[in-house]
Write an enzyme that holds these catalytic residues in place. Structure first.
Site, PDB file in Angstrom:
ATOM      1  N   HIS A 125       7.954   0.711  10.352  1.00 53.38           N
ATOM      2  CA  HIS A 125       7.090  -0.607  10.046  1.00 53.38           C
ATOM      3  C   HIS A 125       6.019  -1.180  10.487  1.00 53.38           C
ATOM      4  O   HIS A 125       6.779  -1.785  11.395  1.00 53.38           O
ATOM      5  CB  HIS A 125       7.791  -0.665   9.018  1.00 53.38           C
ATOM      6  CG  HIS A 125       7.357  -2.275   7.752  1.00 53.38           C
ATOM      7  ND1 HIS A 125       7.171  -1.389   6.602  1.00 53.38           N
ATOM      8  CD2 HIS A 125       7.336  -3.418   7.993  1.00 53.38           C
ATOM      9  CE1 HIS A 125       7.026  -2.409   5.838  1.00 53.38           C
ATOM     10  NE2 HIS A 125       6.754  -3.620   6.568  1.00 53.38           N
ATOM     11  N   MET A 177       8.475  -7.602  -2.163  1.00 55.38           N
ATOM     12  CA  MET A 177       9.173  -7.901  -0.657  1.00 55.38           C
ATOM     13  C   MET A 177      10.485  -8.643  -1.308  1.00 55.38           C
ATOM     14  O   MET A 177      10.674  -9.446  -2.600  1.00 55.38           O
ATOM     15  CB  MET A 177       8.215  -8.978  -0.819  1.00 55.38           C
ATOM     16  CG  MET A 177       7.272  -7.781  -0.124  1.00 55.38           C
ATOM     17  SD  MET A 177       7.206  -7.514   1.249  1.00 55.38           S
ATOM     18  CE  MET A 177       8.040  -8.587   2.445  1.00 55.38           C
ATOM     19  N   SER A 191      11.562  -2.546  11.515  1.00 51.24           N
ATOM     20  CA  SER A 191       9.642  -3.133  11.866  1.00 51.24           C
ATOM     21  C   SER A 191       9.826  -3.552  12.575  1.00 51.24           C
ATOM     22  O   SER A 191      10.254  -4.292  13.453  1.00 51.24           O
ATOM     23  CB  SER A 191      10.011  -4.679  10.395  1.00 51.24           C
ATOM     24  OG  SER A 191       9.154  -5.002  10.672  1.00 51.24           O
ATOM     25  N   MET A 225      -0.677  -8.766   9.608  1.00 51.87           N
ATOM     26  CA  MET A 225      -1.247 -10.120   9.447  1.00 51.87           C
ATOM     27  C   MET A 225      -2.314 -11.157   9.352  1.00 51.87           C
ATOM     28  O   MET A 225      -2.709 -10.943  10.601  1.00 51.87           O
ATOM     29  CB  MET A 225       0.431 -11.174   9.315  1.00 51.87           C
ATOM     30  CG  MET A 225       1.641 -10.812   8.837  1.00 51.87           C
ATOM     31  SD  MET A 225       3.018 -12.041   9.338  1.00 51.87           S
ATOM     32  CE  MET A 225       4.525 -10.541   8.729  1.00 51.87           C
ATOM     33  N   ASP A 264       3.983  -4.428  10.470  1.00 55.88           N
ATOM     34  CA  ASP A 264       3.309  -6.036   9.373  1.00 55.88           C
ATOM     35  C   ASP A 264       1.931  -6.436  10.293  1.00 55.88           C
ATOM     36  O   ASP A 264       2.296  -6.523  10.983  1.00 55.88           O
ATOM     37  CB  ASP A 264       4.612  -6.676   9.394  1.00 55.88           C
ATOM     38  CG  ASP A 264       5.847  -6.264   8.651  1.00 55.88           C
ATOM     39  OD1 ASP A 264       5.528  -5.597   8.041  1.00 55.88           O
ATOM     40  OD2 ASP A 264       6.751  -7.264   9.220  1.00 55.88           O
ATOM     41  N   HIS A 298       1.927  -2.095   6.584  1.00 57.80           N
ATOM     42  CA  HIS A 298       2.224  -3.393   5.396  1.00 57.80           C
ATOM     43  C   HIS A 298       1.362  -4.242   5.555  1.00 57.80           C
ATOM     44  O   HIS A 298       0.964  -4.774   6.269  1.00 57.80           O
ATOM     45  CB  HIS A 298       3.208  -3.513   5.530  1.00 57.80           C
ATOM     46  CG  HIS A 298       3.427  -4.472   4.377  1.00 57.80           C
ATOM     47  ND1 HIS A 298       5.102  -5.680   4.777  1.00 57.80           N
ATOM     48  CD2 HIS A 298       2.689  -5.523   3.319  1.00 57.80           C
ATOM     49  CE1 HIS A 298       4.487  -6.233   3.261  1.00 57.80           C
ATOM     50  NE2 HIS A 298       3.353  -5.969   2.866  1.00 57.80           N
ATOM     51  N   MET A 337      -0.562  -7.435   5.471  1.00 55.99           N
ATOM     52  CA  MET A 337      -0.425  -8.575   4.283  1.00 55.99           C
ATOM     53  C   MET A 337      -2.214  -9.479   4.650  1.00 55.99           C
ATOM     54  O   MET A 337      -2.065 -10.116   6.129  1.00 55.99           O
ATOM     55  CB  MET A 337       0.792  -9.394   4.921  1.00 55.99           C
ATOM     56  CG  MET A 337       1.846  -9.152   4.599  1.00 55.99           C
ATOM     57  SD  MET A 337       3.418  -9.364   5.940  1.00 55.99           S
ATOM     58  CE  MET A 337       3.350  -8.219   7.237  1.00 55.99           C
ATOM     59  N   ASP A 348      11.441  -4.944   1.976  1.00 55.05           N
ATOM     60  CA  ASP A 348      11.129  -4.640   3.171  1.00 55.05           C
ATOM     61  C   ASP A 348      11.828  -6.896   3.244  1.00 55.05           C
ATOM     62  O   ASP A 348      11.083  -7.588   2.118  1.00 55.05           O
ATOM     63  CB  ASP A 348      10.476  -4.859   3.158  1.00 55.05           C
ATOM     64  CG  ASP A 348       9.404  -5.446   4.473  1.00 55.05           C
ATOM     65  OD1 ASP A 348       9.856  -5.840   5.419  1.00 55.05           O
ATOM     66  OD2 ASP A 348       8.119  -5.219   4.300  1.00 55.05           O
TER      67      ASP A 348
END
Ligand code: DX5
Ligand code: ZN
Length: 233
Positions: free
Chosen positions: A32, A136, A7, A36, A34, A65, A67, A174
């Site tokens: 990966h 998660m 990640s 946010m 992330d 991913h 979020m 994850d």
């Protein structure tokens, strides 16, 4: 096939290009990413322009991913920036089906993520529509948190449903994944391992990736040999 996905959240934010090349040379399977938004989770990471900037540096699959509270406005920008798969959270409720359809229509692989407090039964209606189920194993928002062991039964349930229903979604874990917790997740049925801190903070990333892949492969071999004959090979 086992997938190891470092990640980028745990990499040096001043050197995304270099860190991407490091993951590529380390023979990681996926990267990966992330995303946010400071609303769905109490932290902000990076956006599609970062993804676009690192896209030419590797052929690794980009596993985005989201979020984010409003993934509707982000699918297209991330697809255009070079995402290969995008996961959205099941906590978005009735917005999931149109999000999955939209992702599909953009040519993306489709993932569904489930937070620790959310019951795994919430993903059931979508299992036949997804390529990836992201369980998660920490509360999302920050890297470097401790693995929540209570999530292991969710992985087992996801693996049981996959077999019962003859589906082939990946089971991705994850949060707090290191050599030891990766093995525990593999024994429970996970096949795709996101790891930030335990990989990117290693000086020899290639060695760390290989060690994790080998440990997981060994765990899978052992748990298969313990199963009675005829158990979903
Ligand atoms: C957590 C993110 C994770 C994070 C994992 O909100 O979804 O992908 O990068 O980091 P580690 O492996 O450090 O827990
Ligand atoms: Zn993530």
């Amino acid at each position: 096939m086992i997938i190891i996905a470092p990640s980028l959240l745990a990499s040096d934010f001043g050197r995304f290009a270099w860190e991407t090349q490091r993951a590529d040379k380390a023979k990681a399977n996926w990267l990966h990413l992330d995303i946010m938004d400071g609303h769905f989770v109490p932290n902000i990471s990076f956006g599609p322009e970062v993804v676009r900037a690192i896209r030419p540096l590797t052929r690794m699959k980009f596993d985005v991913h989201l979020m984010c509270s409003k993934p509707e406005i982000l699918l297209e920008p991330f697809a255009q920036a070079g995402a290969d798969s995008i996961s959205v959270h099941v906590e978005l409720g009735e917005r999931i089906t149109p999000l999955l359809w939209k992702s599909r229509s953009l040519g993306l692989q489709v993932g569904l993520a489930v937070n620790p407090p959310t019951a795994i039964s919430h993903v059931l209606p979508f299992l036949d529509q997804i390529d990836l189920l992201l369980v998660m194993t920490v509360n999302p928002g920050f890297g470097g948190q401790a693995f929540i062991h209570e999530m292991l039964p969710k992985i087992q349930q996801a693996a049981a449903w996959r077999q019962e229903k003859g589906l082939n979604y990946r089971i991705e874990v994850d949060g707090g994944i290191n050599l030891q917790t990766a093995v525990e997740c593999a024994q429970a049925g996970a096949d795709t391992f996101v790891s930030g801190t335990a990989l990117f903070k290693q000086r020899q990333l290639g060695r760390a990736v290989k060690k994790m892949r080998d440990a997981v492969a060994e765990a899978v071999r052992r748990s298969r040999s313990r199963q009675p004959a005829g158990w979903g090979g």
